[in-house]
Motif scaffolding. Sequence first.
Motif, PDB file in Angstrom:
ATOM      1  N   LYS B 381      18.574  -1.968  -8.114  1.00 24.47           N
ATOM      2  CA  LYS B 381      17.110  -1.993  -8.198  1.00 24.47           C
ATOM      3  C   LYS B 381      16.533  -1.800  -6.799  1.00 24.47           C
ATOM      4  CE  LYS B 381      12.874  -3.978  -7.976  1.00 24.47           C
ATOM      5  NZ  LYS B 381      12.131  -4.376  -6.779  1.00 24.47           N
ATOM      6  N   SER B 382      17.092  -2.500  -5.845  1.00 20.70           N
ATOM      7  CA  SER B 382      16.571  -2.446  -4.478  1.00 20.70           C
ATOM      8  C   SER B 382      16.726  -1.055  -3.857  1.00 20.70           C
ATOM      9  CB  SER B 382      17.294  -3.494  -3.619  1.00 20.70           C
ATOM     10  OG  SER B 382      16.885  -3.400  -2.277  1.00 20.70           O
ATOM     11  N   ILE B 383      17.931  -0.506  -3.870  1.00 19.98           N
ATOM     12  CA  ILE B 383      18.095   0.762  -3.129  1.00 19.98           C
ATOM     13  C   ILE B 383      17.444   1.936  -3.850  1.00 19.98           C
ATOM     14  CG2 ILE B 383      20.206  -0.015  -1.953  1.00 19.98           C
ATOM     15  CD1 ILE B 383      21.638   2.260  -3.628  1.00 19.98           C
ATOM     16  N   THR B 384      17.411   1.927  -5.178  1.00 24.91           N
ATOM     17  CA  THR B 384      16.812   3.085  -5.850  1.00 24.91           C
ATOM     18  C   THR B 384      15.285   3.072  -5.724  1.00 24.91           C
ATOM     19  OG1 THR B 384      16.805   1.957  -8.002  1.00 24.91           O
ATOM     20  CG2 THR B 384      18.684   3.380  -7.527  1.00 24.91           C
ATOM     21  N   THR B 385      14.666   1.891  -5.787  1.00 23.96           N
ATOM     22  CA  THR B 385      13.204   1.880  -5.674  1.00 23.96           C
ATOM     23  C   THR B 385      12.762   2.167  -4.235  1.00 23.96           C
ATOM     24  OG1 THR B 385      13.196  -0.533  -5.437  1.00 23.96           O
ATOM     25  CG2 THR B 385      12.817   0.345  -7.633  1.00 23.96           C
ATOM     26  N   SER B 386      13.464   1.625  -3.258  1.00 22.43           N
ATOM     27  CA  SER B 386      13.115   1.937  -1.858  1.00 22.43           C
ATOM     28  C   SER B 386      13.267   3.424  -1.594  1.00 22.43           C
ATOM     29  CB  SER B 386      14.002   1.155  -0.883  1.00 22.43           C
ATOM     30  OG  SER B 386      13.655  -0.205  -0.865  1.00 22.43           O
ATOM     31  N   ALA B 387      14.394   3.974  -2.026  1.00 28.10           N
ATOM     32  CA  ALA B 387      14.636   5.399  -1.780  1.00 28.10           C
ATOM     33  C   ALA B 387      13.599   6.259  -2.500  1.00 28.10           C
ATOM     34  CB  ALA B 387      16.047   5.780  -2.239  1.00 28.10           C
ATOM     35  N   THR B 388      13.193   5.841  -3.693  1.00 29.75           N
ATOM     36  CA  THR B 388      12.228   6.631  -4.458  1.00 29.75           C
ATOM     37  C   THR B 388      10.844   6.600  -3.809  1.00 29.75           C
ATOM     38  OG1 THR B 388      13.455   6.336  -6.506  1.00 29.75           O
ATOM     39  CG2 THR B 388      11.117   6.873  -6.721  1.00 29.75           C
ATOM     40  N   ALA B 389      10.410   5.424  -3.379  1.00 37.89           N
ATOM     41  CA  ALA B 389       9.103   5.345  -2.706  1.00 37.89           C
ATOM     42  C   ALA B 389       9.104   6.240  -1.470  1.00 37.89           C
ATOM     43  CB  ALA B 389       8.794   3.892  -2.332  1.00 37.89           C
ATOM     44  N   ASP B 390      10.156   6.162  -0.675  1.00 38.19           N
ATOM     45  CA  ASP B 390      10.244   7.018   0.514  1.00 38.19           C
ATOM     46  C   ASP B 390      10.266   8.487   0.120  1.00 38.19           C
ATOM     47  OD1 ASP B 390      10.338   4.744   1.994  1.00 38.19           O
ATOM     48  OD2 ASP B 390      12.466   4.864   2.489  1.00 38.19           O
ATOM     49  N   ALA B 391      10.970   8.790  -0.951  1.00 39.43           N
ATOM     50  CA  ALA B 391      11.148  10.181  -1.356  1.00 39.43           C
ATOM     51  C   ALA B 391       9.836  10.789  -1.843  1.00 39.43           C
ATOM     52  CB  ALA B 391      12.207  10.279  -2.452  1.00 39.43           C
ATOM     53  N   ILE B 392       9.037  10.017  -2.567  1.00 33.48           N
ATOM     54  CA  ILE B 392       7.761  10.557  -3.042  1.00 33.48           C
ATOM     55  C   ILE B 392       6.902  10.921  -1.833  1.00 33.48           C
ATOM     56  CG2 ILE B 392       5.667  10.100  -4.367  1.00 33.48           C
ATOM     57  CD1 ILE B 392       7.329   8.128  -6.052  1.00 33.48           C
ATOM     58  N   GLU B 393       6.914  10.033  -0.840  1.00 39.09           N
ATOM     59  CA  GLU B 393       6.151  10.289   0.379  1.00 39.09           C
ATOM     60  C   GLU B 393       6.680  11.554   1.077  1.00 39.09           C
ATOM     61  OE1 GLU B 393       6.229   6.950   2.963  1.00 39.09           O
ATOM     62  OE2 GLU B 393       5.098   8.020   4.505  1.00 39.09           O
ATOM     63  N   GLU B 394       7.983  11.675   1.138  1.00 39.32           N
ATOM     64  CA  GLU B 394       8.584  12.844   1.783  1.00 39.32           C
ATOM     65  C   GLU B 394       8.210  14.112   1.014  1.00 39.32           C
ATOM     66  OE1 GLU B 394      10.011  12.750   4.600  1.00 39.32           O
ATOM     67  OE2 GLU B 394      11.228  14.541   4.805  1.00 39.32           O
ATOM     68  N   CYS B 395       8.214  14.032  -0.308  1.00 40.01           N
ATOM     69  CA  CYS B 395       7.866  15.210  -1.122  1.00 40.01           C
ATOM     70  C   CYS B 395       6.451  15.659  -0.826  1.00 40.01           C
ATOM     71  CB  CYS B 395       7.997  14.893  -2.618  1.00 40.01           C
ATOM     72  SG  CYS B 395       9.708  14.905  -3.161  1.00 40.01           S
ATOM     73  N   TRP B 396       5.595  14.677  -0.597  1.00 43.97           N
ATOM     74  CA  TRP B 396       4.218  15.071  -0.379  1.00 43.97           C
ATOM     75  C   TRP B 396       4.066  15.684   1.009  1.00 43.97           C
ATOM     76  CZ3 TRP B 396       2.044   9.700   0.560  1.00 43.97           C
ATOM     77  CH2 TRP B 396       1.016   9.715   1.481  1.00 43.97           C
ATOM     78  N   LYS B 397       4.830  15.173   1.979  1.00 47.11           N
ATOM     79  CA  LYS B 397       4.829  15.826   3.300  1.00 47.11           C
ATOM     80  C   LYS B 397       5.429  17.227   3.204  1.00 47.11           C
ATOM     81  CE  LYS B 397       5.022  11.550   5.995  1.00 47.11           C
ATOM     82  NZ  LYS B 397       5.959  10.613   6.667  1.00 47.11           N
TER      83      LYS B 397
END
Lengths: 664, 664
Positions: B381-397
Amino acid sequence: MEALDYHAEERRKAEFDVEEMKIVWAGSRQAYEISDRVARLVASDPVFRKDNRTMLSRKELFKDTLKKAAHAWKRIMELRLPEEEASQLRFFMDQPAFTDLHWGMFIPAIKGSGTEEQKAKWLPMAYKMQIIGCYAQTELGHGSNVQGLETTATFDPHTDEFVLHSPTLTSSKWWPGGLGKVSTHAVVYARLITDGQDHGVHGFIVQLRSLDDHSPLPGITVGDIGMKFGSGAYNSMDNGVLRFDHVRIPRDQMLMGVSQVTREGKYMQSDVPRQLVYGTMVYVRQAIVADASTALSRAVCIATRYSAVRRQFGSQNGGPETQVIGYKTQQNRLFPLLASAYAFRFVGEWLEWLYTDVTQRLQTNDFSTLPEVHACTAGLKSITTSATADAIEECWKLCGGHGYLSSSGLPELFAVYVPACTYEGDNVVLLLQVGRFLMKTVSQLGSGKKPVGTIAYMGRAEHLLQCPCEVEKAEDWLKPHVIVEAFEARAASMVVACAKNLNKFPEQEDGFAELSADLAEAAVAHCQLIVVTKFIEKLQQGIPGKGVKRQLEILCNVYALSLLHKHLGEFVASGYITSEQGALANEQLRLLYSQVRPNAIALVDAFNYTDHFLGSVLGRYDGNVYPKLYEEAWKDPLNETVVPDGYREYIRPILKQHIRVARL
Amino acid sequence: MEALDYHAEERRKAEFDVEEMKIVWAGSRQAYEISDRVARLVASDPVFRKDNRTMLSRKELFKDTLKKAAHAWKRIMELRLPEEEASQLRFFMDQPAFTDLHWGMFIPAIKGSGTEEQKAKWLPMAYKMQIIGCYAQTELGHGSNVQGLETTATFDPHTDEFVLHSPTLTSSKWWPGGLGKVSTHAVVYARLITDGQDHGVHGFIVQLRSLDDHSPLPGITVGDIGMKFGSGAYNSMDNGVLRFDHVRIPRDQMLMGVSQVTREGKYMQSDVPRQLVYGTMVYVRQAIVADASTALSRAVCIATRYSAVRRQFGSQNGGPETQVIGYKTQQNRLFPLLASAYAFRFVGEWLEWLYTDVTQRLQTNDFSTLPEVHACTAGLKSITTSATADAIEECWKLCGGHGYLSSSGLPELFAVYVPACTYEGDNVVLLLQVGRFLMKTVSQLGSGKKPVGTIAYMGRAEHLLQCPCEVEKAEDWLKPHVIVEAFEARAASMVVACAKNLNKFPEQEDGFAELSADLAEAAVAHCQLIVVTKFIEKLQQGIPGKGVKRQLEILCNVYALSLLHKHLGEFVASGYITSEQGALANEQLRLLYSQVRPNAIALVDAFNYTDHFLGSVLGRYDGNVYPKLYEEAWKDPLNETVVPDGYREYIRPILKQHIRVARL
């Protein structure tokens, strides 16, 4: 109210003179006094309140921006504020507005690229705001690549005019702030065409709206591009779209400081060196680095103060729980950001000096330092803005769930800040420019051309890659020369590795394309070295005030060693340090956190931010968080009625099992 | 319209059967068909439109939620949808609403902790939505630490009632979704007190609002907690605040599945094992991992499609510029996220199996796997949600400036997703729980207790830390066993190092506190190993469809090698690989990117998202981005008039130099 201070105990624990640190942070006693005075002026003025901003609709928010901008201008006139204080007032107003572009882009563009006659004509009107201008460069289909712009400005020798035109949909100007609803004028970038020949992109002063009734002039289609990230945030700005349908302007509205078009339609380059335009770029980017330290320090101030208020777990015998700032996991995430705020502040200060230096050189036609200065500012813009955007997000996670509330101030701070990673040069594109500069430096090493300034260490690359690090115990990592050499060795080894791999490609451009990710990483290493070095150099100056220098030394080490831990693989791969020495650095880092802990609140107090500027219930100076959070909640429009609008139509039919016959 | 497809050429390039991949992604043909049908049902229904959502005021947005929720319920009844399809319909509605908590938390809490009588009484009403419930646990001053809650439920033997009370401001219930304006009932967590004795936190069913007129019952103060991050986003939800002033409820409204209070006020533990409650936690967390792959894949789909539309630089001879997806820097940021979406999908699938497995074991009183399963789900739960939040931000950049527009869909996706890092267990707190489990595993190694399941590799720790990696050339990194061993060696060495350092502390708890950052890093390494392993195990199954398995193998390698590059220092420090072998992995990674490139669009098509669900102009299936962006802009309320509201009061006086006499 006066007496209440939940942080009093924290403030007593500080081991340094906070007032002296405020002056170090501000840069000088004078700078401190001005910003302190103007910040209080803004904070005490009810027109500048912003606590309701995220609840406003788009139209209300935009009108609120117009009101604040007009009020700010009125106060500036009434108080006859000099430009330095006027710009501080706009800064502390803390709401993106068309005035940012008028003062920050429109006027500088005319100053930088206009002729003396053009400056004499346009600048006085702009300074008095008789005209309001923006900077129309980017297009719907074209961002970073200025040379790809499609808008045309075709010279018509019959009428001595340029005809501005948007030939495609993707050529629509898109994004310029202040364009959508306010600006009467714009500096428009367009392809100059004379006699069928394309001379590339040039700037033109174009009137957009009538000075009588504000309606768009014939041939001009202009509007707002719509909602952006966040509530409040950049939605206060009228980022705009603009299309030209054969709009004519007089020939003398082309900015002719560098190139000219004659009455006959002949295109001429002036003898003014093109390099001069880099001066403006250096100026803008050093300002962005300074902004990064401001945004980062705001977020860190909020997260640090709330971490001392918030308690979780660790209750013993029914006593209070532990302040979360006491947890090592919290310190490990928060204190490197606190250190970064100071690090970016000092590298920003140095960049300001660098800008002055390069300007003086340019005036005497000395272009020798320009490539290094350009790489330096491009790279530092990139790494400081990326780190700051990430840090604001981390700060808000460090506040737990409450950081997600608008009243924490962090969502809006994040939403306002994040475009800094894209504007004035996309951060990845900039890193690749630094990468190219580094490759060029390596290729010239053999030729006897000695690298200077921030790249001087590359002259010692061979030595760096051979001598191993002297660290034997954790505290050896406190020595400045050990830190600098480790960062130099890491950067040098990455740069050299890229250069070697590049040589394997028959076509150099293929190599640049294929290795671009590695080049970007090498550029980051190079830029982090600069930040570390400038922090250390700052500490070699005399810094007055009890304990002030000591605190900065601790933060400098935290900054450097936390980076070393994060990028350990690169340091070890350089061969300069071993994994074991890396583990010692991490051990030392943990000890440093314990030294930061008692000073943390005082270190963020030194930023001297008013509660108005912070705009955060969690970051309040007095720490009185929970009653204020509770109070804020009731102000939400949803709480105007106890039973919500929509109950009869949409909730009651469900509960009463009438949903299948309900008319929705 | 039908014929327009700017991505047609990209789709032709794909080297695998997209339709078959859709089934792999969905999990089964049946799951694919249901989600496909329901998604289209929602997309074609005008009530569910959401393109105007970010422009609505708080009250309009909330009313829109009520309308959609009522309409969804009406459709579910009309079509007699089974629960699986009903929940899919709520999912594709894609707007946070009180119904999420009613179905996702209120009903499961009663099912999980109620007695048979309580379930028989309350569940039928809840299933028919004759009552609407929420889950009131967190308080203004208390989040992660449930044992710190302050709300009290005191038994009054005279009346056979519990008295619910909020003794302090910080005890106010704070955050529960659906509480603020809608719920008629709540499961409230409060300290149970009988005869002056505190028995800790228990759940109680409490009616909050009148079923006649929706007004709060006597003694209850309830409202919304105000605006949250983003526009649109979670502001559609009525997260609430709730205070009790001596509110009485009958004794049988305490959830007595595990503990009871008798008529006489005697507190009794039932013989139902407490471990059963972990079953629910495992269930909720595996669902969160599945959600992570959904959110991540949405963001990746948008960024990938727009990267193929967007062109920057590289124009030759006036031809079109290069698609940004062709740049290695873009691939290096985007493709690991694409790979992560698939990786999280498969580990989520495995967790679903794990939940079934552990449930069956619990029913036969087999608690042996519970600690490992608990650590596993908490950590994932911890690593997938952290990675996903970061990834959405990266996708938008990765979408450049346009990603910042609300119409890109990414800002709202990010704002809606980011709380997943905090709710259902703060991600850092969860990693520390995994860290403790890992330390316990090490301490038991000597005792002959053999670690099993995901932690089995620790039984081979000694071996792993001695045998060096066999990689000699880049392609050796394609062998699954090489990858697995590298990840095992890295995790094992970090776990062992923590354990050794922990032993240096006289008090173990001091060691846990001091080393918590290291423990969290070891936990991440352990969890990433699980994701890599489960991806590889998935590939060992027969996967039908032309080229499908081959693509997944490439993505699996991208996932593993990009992590290896990011955490290189940890891999090298393990002694298992050298820096040179690390450089070979990076070389291989670059080659893999070239293999992903022609399949990228098809790989995101396989998610089978409708344009309605994606909610992004940049991510449109047909790639027709720029005309639609232009069209969307004009819908902004600011564009209702050409001259903005506020011109006469605030702009004209500036331009006309009347500002000093203007009445602002």
